[in-house]
Design a protein around this motif. Sequence first.
Motif, PDB file in Angstrom:
ATOM      1  N   CYS A 212       0.836  -1.213   0.000  1.00 28.37           N
ATOM      2  CA  CYS A 212       0.000   0.000   0.000  1.00 28.37           C
ATOM      3  C   CYS A 212       0.865   1.255   0.000  1.00 28.37           C
ATOM      4  O   CYS A 212       0.493   2.282  -0.586  1.00 28.37           O
ATOM      5  N   GLY A 213       2.015   1.184   0.643  1.00 28.63           N
ATOM      6  CA  GLY A 213       2.889   2.347   0.705  1.00 28.63           C
ATOM      7  C   GLY A 213       3.506   2.722  -0.631  1.00 28.63           C
ATOM      8  O   GLY A 213       4.036   3.827  -0.785  1.00 28.63           O
ATOM      9  N   PHE A 214       3.461   1.820  -1.593  1.00 25.77           N
ATOM     10  CA  PHE A 214       4.010   2.078  -2.927  1.00 25.77           C
ATOM     11  C   PHE A 214       2.928   2.439  -3.947  1.00 25.77           C
ATOM     12  O   PHE A 214       3.240   2.633  -5.127  1.00 25.77           O
ATOM     13  N   ALA A 215       1.683   2.522  -3.512  1.00 23.03           N
ATOM     14  CA  ALA A 215       0.578   2.767  -4.445  1.00 23.03           C
ATOM     15  C   ALA A 215       0.731   4.115  -5.151  1.00 23.03           C
ATOM     16  O   ALA A 215       0.842   5.151  -4.502  1.00 23.03           O
ATOM     17  N   PRO A 216       0.707   4.122  -6.499  1.00 25.30           N
ATOM     18  CA  PRO A 216       0.857   5.379  -7.243  1.00 25.30           C
ATOM     19  C   PRO A 216      -0.459   6.148  -7.396  1.00 25.30           C
ATOM     20  O   PRO A 216      -0.456   7.327  -7.742  1.00 25.30           O
ATOM     21  N   ASN A 217      -1.595   5.469  -7.175  1.00 24.99           N
ATOM     22  CA  ASN A 217      -2.891   6.118  -7.347  1.00 24.99           C
ATOM     23  C   ASN A 217      -3.927   5.446  -6.445  1.00 24.99           C
ATOM     24  O   ASN A 217      -3.652   4.403  -5.823  1.00 24.99           O
ATOM     25  N   TYR A 218      -5.094   6.040  -6.399  1.00 29.01           N
ATOM     26  CA  TYR A 218      -6.164   5.548  -5.521  1.00 29.01           C
ATOM     27  C   TYR A 218      -6.601   4.139  -5.893  1.00 29.01           C
ATOM     28  O   TYR A 218      -6.805   3.287  -5.022  1.00 29.01           O
ATOM     29  N   GLU A 219      -6.715   3.863  -7.176  1.00 23.17           N
ATOM     30  CA  GLU A 219      -7.199   2.553  -7.622  1.00 23.17           C
ATOM     31  C   GLU A 219      -6.249   1.430  -7.186  1.00 23.17           C
ATOM     32  O   GLU A 219      -6.689   0.364  -6.741  1.00 23.17           O
ATOM     33  N   THR A 220      -4.949   1.682  -7.302  1.00 24.81           N
ATOM     34  CA  THR A 220      -3.972   0.683  -6.877  1.00 24.81           C
ATOM     35  C   THR A 220      -4.019   0.480  -5.371  1.00 24.81           C
ATOM     36  O   THR A 220      -3.943  -0.650  -4.876  1.00 24.81           O
ATOM     37  N   LEU A 221      -4.140   1.579  -4.640  1.00 26.85           N
ATOM     38  CA  LEU A 221      -4.251   1.497  -3.186  1.00 26.85           C
ATOM     39  C   LEU A 221      -5.468   0.671  -2.793  1.00 26.85           C
ATOM     40  O   LEU A 221      -5.406  -0.150  -1.863  1.00 26.85           O
ATOM     41  N   LEU A 222      -6.564   0.860  -3.504  1.00 22.74           N
ATOM     42  CA  LEU A 222      -7.793   0.125  -3.214  1.00 22.74           C
ATOM     43  C   LEU A 222      -7.578  -1.385  -3.412  1.00 22.74           C
ATOM     44  O   LEU A 222      -8.018  -2.201  -2.590  1.00 22.74           O
ATOM     45  N   VAL A 223      -6.867  -1.755  -4.472  1.00 23.58           N
ATOM     46  CA  VAL A 223      -6.594  -3.169  -4.747  1.00 23.58           C
ATOM     47  C   VAL A 223      -5.682  -3.763  -3.675  1.00 23.58           C
ATOM     48  O   VAL A 223      -5.945  -4.849  -3.142  1.00 23.58           O
ATOM     49  N   PHE A 224      -4.604  -3.053  -3.340  1.00 24.28           N
ATOM     50  CA  PHE A 224      -3.676  -3.558  -2.326  1.00 24.28           C
ATOM     51  C   PHE A 224      -4.365  -3.687  -0.961  1.00 24.28           C
ATOM     52  O   PHE A 224      -4.116  -4.632  -0.214  1.00 24.28           O
ATOM     53  N   ARG A 225      -5.220  -2.720  -0.660  1.00 23.71           N
ATOM     54  CA  ARG A 225      -5.918  -2.777   0.629  1.00 23.71           C
ATOM     55  C   ARG A 225      -6.892  -3.958   0.653  1.00 23.71           C
ATOM     56  O   ARG A 225      -7.071  -4.593   1.685  1.00 23.71           O
ATOM     57  N   ALA A 226      -7.505  -4.236  -0.470  1.00 23.94           N
ATOM     58  CA  ALA A 226      -8.392  -5.399  -0.545  1.00 23.94           C
ATOM     59  C   ALA A 226      -7.613  -6.686  -0.309  1.00 23.94           C
ATOM     60  O   ALA A 226      -8.048  -7.575   0.444  1.00 23.94           O
ATOM     61  N   LEU A 227      -6.434  -6.809  -0.926  1.00 25.59           N
ATOM     62  CA  LEU A 227      -5.616  -8.008  -0.759  1.00 25.59           C
ATOM     63  C   LEU A 227      -5.088  -8.123   0.669  1.00 25.59           C
ATOM     64  O   LEU A 227      -4.933  -9.234   1.195  1.00 25.59           O
ATOM     65  N   GLN A 228      -4.825  -6.992   1.296  1.00 21.05           N
ATOM     66  CA  GLN A 228      -4.421  -7.020   2.706  1.00 21.05           C
ATOM     67  C   GLN A 228      -5.526  -7.629   3.553  1.00 21.05           C
ATOM     68  O   GLN A 228      -5.265  -8.328   4.540  1.00 21.05           O
ATOM     69  N   GLY A 229      -6.775  -7.395   3.145  1.00 24.39           N
ATOM     70  CA  GLY A 229      -7.910  -7.924   3.880  1.00 24.39           C
ATOM     71  C   GLY A 229      -7.961  -9.441   3.915  1.00 24.39           C
ATOM     72  O   GLY A 229      -8.539 -10.028   4.836  1.00 24.39           O
ATOM     73  N   LEU A 230      -7.352 -10.105   2.926  1.00 22.35           N
ATOM     74  CA  LEU A 230      -7.330 -11.568   2.912  1.00 22.35           C
ATOM     75  C   LEU A 230      -6.632 -12.122   4.149  1.00 22.35           C
ATOM     76  O   LEU A 230      -7.114 -13.040   4.808  1.00 22.35           O
ATOM     77  N   GLY A 231      -5.466 -11.550   4.474  1.00 23.68           N
ATOM     78  CA  GLY A 231      -4.744 -11.993   5.660  1.00 23.68           C
ATOM     79  C   GLY A 231      -5.342 -11.437   6.932  1.00 23.68           C
ATOM     80  O   GLY A 231      -5.450 -12.136   7.947  1.00 23.68           O
ATOM     81  N   PHE A 232      -5.762 -10.207   6.887  1.00 22.39           N
ATOM     82  CA  PHE A 232      -6.373  -9.547   8.038  1.00 22.39           C
ATOM     83  C   PHE A 232      -7.606 -10.312   8.515  1.00 22.39           C
ATOM     84  O   PHE A 232      -7.821 -10.477   9.724  1.00 22.39           O
ATOM     85  N   GLY A 233      -8.389 -10.815   7.591  1.00 24.04           N
ATOM     86  CA  GLY A 233      -9.615 -11.513   7.956  1.00 24.04           C
ATOM     87  C   GLY A 233      -9.378 -12.839   8.639  1.00 24.04           C
ATOM     88  O   GLY A 233     -10.175 -13.265   9.478  1.00 24.04           O
ATOM     89  N   GLY A 234      -8.291 -13.528   8.292  1.00 24.50           N
ATOM     90  CA  GLY A 234      -8.087 -14.860   8.831  1.00 24.50           C
ATOM     91  C   GLY A 234      -7.330 -14.936  10.127  1.00 24.50           C
ATOM     92  O   GLY A 234      -7.492 -15.885  10.900  1.00 24.50           O
ATOM     93  N   GLU A 235      -6.489 -13.943  10.425  1.00 22.03           N
ATOM     94  CA  GLU A 235      -5.569 -14.064  11.556  1.00 22.03           C
ATOM     95  C   GLU A 235      -6.272 -14.242  12.888  1.00 22.03           C
ATOM     96  O   GLU A 235      -5.910 -15.127  13.676  1.00 22.03           O
ATOM     97  N   TRP A 236      -7.269 -13.398  13.172  1.00 16.98           N
ATOM     98  CA  TRP A 236      -7.892 -13.467  14.495  1.00 16.98           C
ATOM     99  C   TRP A 236      -8.551 -14.817  14.731  1.00 16.98           C
ATOM    100  O   TRP A 236      -8.371 -15.437  15.783  1.00 16.98           O
TER     101      TRP A 236
END
Length: 433
Positions: A122-146
Amino acid sequence: MSTTPPPSPIPVDDSRSDARRPDDDGAFGWLRALGPRGRRAFTGAFGGYALDSYDYFTLPLTMVALKAYFDLNSGQTGLLTTVTLVVSAVGGAVAGVVADRIGRVKALMITVITYAVFTVACGFAPNYETLLVFRALQGLGFGGEWAVGAILVAEYASAKNRGRTLGAIQSAWAVGWGLAAIVYTLVFQFLDDDLAWRVMFWTGALPALLVVYVRRNVHDAPEAAAAREKSADKGSFTAIFKPDLLRVTLFAVLLSTGVQGGYYTLATWVPTYLKDDRGLTVVGTGGYLTFLITGAFLGYLTGGYLTDKLGRKRNITLFAFLSAASIVAYTNIPDGANGLLLVLGFPLGFCMSAIFSGFGSFLSELYPAAVRGTGQGFTYNTGRAIGAVFPTTVGFLADSWGTGGALIFGAFGYALAVIALLGLPETRGRELL
């Protein structure tokens, strides 16, 4: 005549029996009762959840900077949170199935690596759309850990102390939140906002260190693992929708929706509310968040104790009412009374966190070992995804109602939680086999 030696017996951990653990009383009796293997599992799950929280809060804390950098409206910034939570439902459901099929520890490592990698991206995202995609993929791991970490520890904990043990795991969320707030305060004090938000996301690489510890030191609870291996339904997604579990699954989803809808509304928008509506500086926002986070940490621990004393359902009901009342009070403080805002941050954080303390034990106790990961992962994270509608709704309402007025919407989530409890059994004292 065969010379093949007989298979080694599965080691039995004695930490789950109250009768065999006379040292489980006192302030830290629950920790002693876990035994050495259980305490290592506790450390791994606690660290995983703390860093999960840290990586999550990089977004809410940087939201004002992101809004300015990418020229976003409130609805677009709210969508960043929503997509994280919606995709987390997929990640949580998948992680639960994986935990039932290959084990809790392996699934835990997979989830931690996933959320760390995409937080950094997410820190390397050049635009909003890319940030949105990376944040969605982060959710894959975020959702399972707890879900995976909570089950790992729940299967070591005794029935007598499971609530406070899992409440202590939940308190890791406040620890990660607090660490994120400290780093946010420092980074945004010394760096320009356009670079600071990127640095915040890059610090999300920290969880990689935890994976090394987990791989070397943490193992599944032997008795629960043996019970899981014997079942033909191990990791079966359809099993949680069979007649004997369907009612539990549906009402558990509704419970998770209500509690998390209310919680993520606050977690997402309070930093923006403090900065935009109340006019606080970065340092001022950090100070107010200190009270909120301290209340959250103590709320998790207190709620864990009460969920063992009062029962799972009574604890959730109590703090659902108190959380709704706290939201109304917090968002109706008159202008100029920021001192009162500071004071009320503590009970707000306390109540909205204490309600979660029973979740780890409650959801684990609702399902048998073979589908415990599947059931808990699906119900908790589906509720999180549906509850994600709440922060987005607040984002769209904020432009006309103001962030403070729109935050009241979060109180409705807690009403849903109380309704959901009518369809679920009380599970205090239930053994996990």
